[in-house]
Design a protein around this motif. Structure first.
Motif, PDB file in Angstrom:
ATOM      1  N   ARG A  79      13.929  83.859  29.900  1.00 43.53           N
ATOM      2  CA  ARG A  79      15.080  83.322  29.162  1.00 43.53           C
ATOM      3  C   ARG A  79      16.348  83.364  30.021  1.00 43.53           C
ATOM      4  NH1 ARG A  79      12.827  86.357  24.935  1.00 43.53           N
ATOM      5  NH2 ARG A  79      14.391  87.994  25.220  1.00 43.53           N
ATOM      6  N   VAL A  80      16.527  84.476  30.720  1.00 44.33           N
ATOM      7  CA  VAL A  80      17.757  84.664  31.494  1.00 44.33           C
ATOM      8  C   VAL A  80      17.721  83.881  32.807  1.00 44.33           C
ATOM      9  CG1 VAL A  80      19.160  86.378  32.706  1.00 44.33           C
ATOM     10  CG2 VAL A  80      18.195  86.922  30.461  1.00 44.33           C
ATOM     11  N   ASN A  81      16.607  83.943  33.514  1.00 40.33           N
ATOM     12  CA  ASN A  81      16.548  83.395  34.873  1.00 40.33           C
ATOM     13  C   ASN A  81      16.132  81.933  34.938  1.00 40.33           C
ATOM     14  OD1 ASN A  81      17.349  85.826  35.901  1.00 40.33           O
ATOM     15  ND2 ASN A  81      15.295  86.494  36.502  1.00 40.33           N
ATOM     16  N   VAL A  82      15.531  81.423  33.869  1.00 43.57           N
ATOM     17  CA  VAL A  82      15.080  80.025  33.886  1.00 43.57           C
ATOM     18  C   VAL A  82      15.820  79.215  32.823  1.00 43.57           C
ATOM     19  CG1 VAL A  82      13.124  78.455  33.734  1.00 43.57           C
ATOM     20  CG2 VAL A  82      12.806  80.746  34.707  1.00 43.57           C
ATOM     21  N   GLU A  83      15.690  79.622  31.563  1.00 41.21           N
ATOM     22  CA  GLU A  83      16.240  78.821  30.484  1.00 41.21           C
ATOM     23  C   GLU A  83      17.768  78.778  30.506  1.00 41.21           C
ATOM     24  OE1 GLU A  83      14.509  80.299  26.892  1.00 41.21           O
ATOM     25  OE2 GLU A  83      12.437  79.952  27.574  1.00 41.21           O
ATOM     26  N   GLY A  84      18.409  79.894  30.853  1.00 38.45           N
ATOM     27  CA  GLY A  84      19.874  79.920  30.907  1.00 38.45           C
ATOM     28  C   GLY A  84      20.439  78.988  31.965  1.00 38.45           C
ATOM     29  N   PRO A  85      20.018  79.114  33.238  1.00 37.34           N
ATOM     30  CA  PRO A  85      20.515  78.179  34.255  1.00 37.34           C
ATOM     31  C   PRO A  85      20.181  76.722  33.957  1.00 37.34           C
ATOM     32  CG  PRO A  85      19.564  80.108  35.300  1.00 37.34           C
ATOM     33  CD  PRO A  85      19.238  80.211  33.838  1.00 37.34           C
ATOM     34  N   LEU A  86      18.995  76.473  33.384  1.00 36.67           N
ATOM     35  CA  LEU A  86      18.633  75.102  33.057  1.00 36.67           C
ATOM     36  C   LEU A  86      19.566  74.535  31.985  1.00 36.67           C
ATOM     37  CD1 LEU A  86      16.712  72.713  33.409  1.00 36.67           C
ATOM     38  CD2 LEU A  86      15.181  73.782  31.742  1.00 36.67           C
ATOM     39  N   ALA A  88      22.620  75.490  31.495  1.00 34.23           N
ATOM     40  CA  ALA A  88      23.922  75.286  32.136  1.00 34.23           C
ATOM     41  C   ALA A  88      23.940  74.006  32.953  1.00 34.23           C
ATOM     42  CB  ALA A  88      24.253  76.485  33.021  1.00 34.23           C
ATOM     43  N   ALA A  89      22.852  73.728  33.652  1.00 33.21           N
ATOM     44  CA  ALA A  89      22.782  72.507  34.456  1.00 33.21           C
ATOM     45  C   ALA A  89      22.769  71.270  33.562  1.00 33.21           C
ATOM     46  CB  ALA A  89      21.548  72.540  35.347  1.00 33.21           C
ATOM     47  N   GLN A  90      21.999  71.312  32.482  1.00 27.88           N
ATOM     48  CA  GLN A  90      21.951  70.170  31.568  1.00 27.88           C
ATOM     49  C   GLN A  90      23.308  69.938  30.908  1.00 27.88           C
ATOM     50  OE1 GLN A  90      18.649  71.687  29.284  1.00 27.88           O
ATOM     51  NE2 GLN A  90      17.164  70.321  30.269  1.00 27.88           N
ATOM     52  N   ALA A  91      24.013  71.013  30.574  1.00 28.55           N
ATOM     53  CA  ALA A  91      25.360  70.880  30.009  1.00 28.55           C
ATOM     54  C   ALA A  91      26.331  70.333  31.044  1.00 28.55           C
ATOM     55  CB  ALA A  91      25.845  72.227  29.484  1.00 28.55           C
ATOM     56  N   SER A  92      26.123  70.673  32.319  1.00 33.37           N
ATOM     57  CA  SER A  92      26.982  70.143  33.377  1.00 33.37           C
ATOM     58  C   SER A  92      26.845  68.628  33.476  1.00 33.37           C
ATOM     59  CB  SER A  92      26.623  70.791  34.715  1.00 33.37           C
ATOM     60  OG  SER A  92      26.866  72.187  34.690  1.00 33.37           O
ATOM     61  N   ILE A  93      25.629  68.142  33.311  1.00 35.72           N
ATOM     62  CA  ILE A  93      25.405  66.693  33.305  1.00 35.72           C
ATOM     63  C   ILE A  93      26.132  66.069  32.121  1.00 35.72           C
ATOM     64  CG2 ILE A  93      23.671  64.884  33.105  1.00 35.72           C
ATOM     65  CD1 ILE A  93      21.651  66.813  34.374  1.00 35.72           C
ATOM     66  N   GLU A  94      25.974  66.680  30.949  1.00 36.45           N
ATOM     67  CA  GLU A  94      26.583  66.158  29.726  1.00 36.45           C
ATOM     68  C   GLU A  94      28.107  66.171  29.808  1.00 36.45           C
ATOM     69  OE1 GLU A  94      26.505  67.151  24.900  1.00 36.45           O
ATOM     70  OE2 GLU A  94      25.168  68.222  26.284  1.00 36.45           O
ATOM     71  N   LEU A 142      16.059  67.712  38.046  1.00 34.53           N
ATOM     72  CA  LEU A 142      17.056  67.012  37.246  1.00 34.53           C
ATOM     73  C   LEU A 142      17.736  65.919  38.069  1.00 34.53           C
ATOM     74  CD1 LEU A 142      18.774  70.044  35.465  1.00 34.53           C
ATOM     75  CD2 LEU A 142      17.126  68.449  34.466  1.00 34.53           C
ATOM     76  N   PRO A 143      18.137  64.820  37.433  1.00 27.06           N
ATOM     77  CA  PRO A 143      18.832  63.735  38.129  1.00 27.06           C
ATOM     78  C   PRO A 143      20.322  64.035  38.258  1.00 27.06           C
ATOM     79  CG  PRO A 143      18.517  63.136  35.841  1.00 27.06           C
ATOM     80  CD  PRO A 143      17.868  64.479  36.011  1.00 27.06           C
ATOM     81  N   PHE A 144      20.656  64.991  39.133  1.00 23.22           N
ATOM     82  CA  PHE A 144      22.030  65.505  39.206  1.00 23.22           C
ATOM     83  C   PHE A 144      22.193  66.198  40.549  1.00 23.22           C
ATOM     84  CE2 PHE A 144      25.368  68.652  37.930  1.00 23.22           C
ATOM     85  CZ  PHE A 144      26.321  67.735  37.496  1.00 23.22           C
ATOM     86  N   PRO A 145      23.418  66.222  41.110  1.00 20.58           N
ATOM     87  CA  PRO A 145      23.637  66.925  42.377  1.00 20.58           C
ATOM     88  C   PRO A 145      23.535  68.447  42.183  1.00 20.58           C
ATOM     89  CG  PRO A 145      25.439  65.391  41.923  1.00 20.58           C
ATOM     90  CD  PRO A 145      24.641  65.523  40.674  1.00 20.58           C
ATOM     91  N   ILE A 146      22.402  69.009  42.572  1.00 17.76           N
ATOM     92  CA  ILE A 146      22.142  70.439  42.375  1.00 17.76           C
ATOM     93  C   ILE A 146      21.778  71.075  43.704  1.00 17.76           C
ATOM     94  CG2 ILE A 146      20.471  72.084  41.414  1.00 17.76           C
ATOM     95  CD1 ILE A 146      20.542  70.506  38.842  1.00 17.76           C
ATOM     96  N   LEU A 147      22.376  72.234  43.957  1.00 18.47           N
ATOM     97  CA  LEU A 147      22.038  73.047  45.117  1.00 18.47           C
ATOM     98  C   LEU A 147      21.413  74.343  44.631  1.00 18.47           C
ATOM     99  CD1 LEU A 147      22.215  73.524  48.219  1.00 18.47           C
ATOM    100  CD2 LEU A 147      24.404  74.667  47.796  1.00 18.47           C
ATOM    101  N   ALA A 148      20.213  74.641  45.106  1.00 14.23           N
ATOM    102  CA  ALA A 148      19.549  75.918  44.807  1.00 14.23           C
ATOM    103  C   ALA A 148      19.614  76.760  46.072  1.00 14.23           C
ATOM    104  CB  ALA A 148      18.112  75.698  44.374  1.00 14.23           C
ATOM    105  N   VAL A 149      20.359  77.848  46.017  1.00 12.90           N
ATOM    106  CA  VAL A 149      20.589  78.704  47.183  1.00 12.90           C
ATOM    107  C   VAL A 149      19.729  79.954  47.079  1.00 12.90           C
ATOM    108  CG1 VAL A 149      22.273  80.204  48.328  1.00 12.90           C
ATOM    109  CG2 VAL A 149      22.924  77.898  47.649  1.00 12.90           C
TER     110      VAL A 149
END
Length: 298
Positions: A79-86, A88-94, A142-149
């Motif tokens: 929930r914390v490491n996968v669903e939360g960041p996902l 956040a990323a989906q909300a960033s697109i929105e 996701l169809p969005f500019p994402i950097l995974a560091v």
């Protein structure tokens, strides 16, 4: 910055504000002044925060980083490491944000033959590593500019003083000895360099998967020895041990570390300092303002 009170997040907030950016940050606990409390596992709250912030850049260093706790509570870890960041990323697109950065780890590798480059095959040994790998794959699809560091063994000035060097300082003051694995090799990363690199990468709108870590790979016990030398601590402050002696629930990658040539080729203004330089900079920062307490031993 989602997770602005941790080792990476606090350095990011300082660096971004010093560069003149307006920063909105959250913390799961122990917020710094101006930070909001947010549980990254609460996807509705995460969405609301990101939509309200409408930031140009969104960084998400928050997560469940206690490897043993992840092993004991895998559902919470996901929930914390996968669903939360996902979320956040989906909300960033929105929200129409311009760029999103999430954070992963060398624990996506098994440590059989590191150090590792970005394209090397993954094989996580622990729940923590598995959740980080799932997060990478979910976000990068996701169809969005994402950097995974991917980064590792982060140390430096931070409000909570939780990193290994701060633990060494406390142990020295209290006359204790900390175990330091002699058979785990990794890439110690100074948090100020990591933050500076991330801001430069954000300005370039870098995307995809990237290793950003210190340029040297060494054993955890050798890093402990170097920290003792730089901070003037007694060598008895740490004890080299085999990882097996620690009887940990989660398996650790032993011969790990991250190759950072790709990042070095992209960074024009930021140096990723080797451990001795980074530790010296950390000492100077702590002498100005020390969350770890006075730098002296018993």
């Amino acid at each position: 910055v989602i997770g602005g009170s941790g080792q990476v997040g606090s350095a990011l907030c300082r660096a971004a504000m010093a560069a003149g950016h307006e920063v909105v940050a959250t913390a799961f606990a122990n917020p710094s002044p101006g930070q909001s409390l947010l549980d990254i596992a609460d996807v509705a709250a995460v969405r609301t925060f990101v939509l309200d912030a409408r930031a140009d850049w969104v960084f998400c260093p928050g997560g469940m980083t206690n490897v043993e706790a992840c092993e004991e509570r895998p559902d919470e870890a996901r929930r914390v490491n996968v669903e939360g960041p996902l979320a956040a990323a989906q909300a960033s697109i929105e929200a129409g944000c311009g760029w999103f950065c999430a954070f992963s780890s060398e624990y996506v590798f098994d440590g059989a033959n590191g150090p590792y480059a970005e394209e090397n095959p993954t094989n996580p040994l622990s729940v923590y590593g598995q959740t980080k790998l799932e997060m990478e794959r979910s976000l990068l699809a996701l169809p969005f500019p994402i950097l995974a560091v991917r980064t590792t063994v982060v140390y430096g000035h931070e409000p909570q003083g939780k990193n290994f060097v701060c633990q060494l300082l406390r142990a020295a003051r209290e006359g204790r000895t900390l175990p330091a694995p002699a058979d785990q090799r990794s890439s110690p990363t100074y948090n100020e360099d990591l933050a500076s690199a991330l801001l430069e990468l954000a300005a370039r709108r870098a995307t995809g998967l990237l290793h950003v870590a210190g340029p040297e790979v060494l054993a955890r016990s050798d890093f402990a020895r170097l920290a003792c030398e730089v901070f003037g601590l007694p060598l008895k402050t740490f004890r080299p041990v085999a990882t097996a002696e620690l009887h940990q629930k989660a398996r650790r990658p032993l011969r790990a570390g991250l190759k950072v040539e790709r990042a070095l080729g992209m960074l024009e203004r930021t140096r990723l300092r080797p451990p001795r330089e980074g530790l010296s900079a950390m000492r100077a920062a702590l002498e100005r303002e020390s969350p770890c307490g006075p730098i002296k031993a018993r």
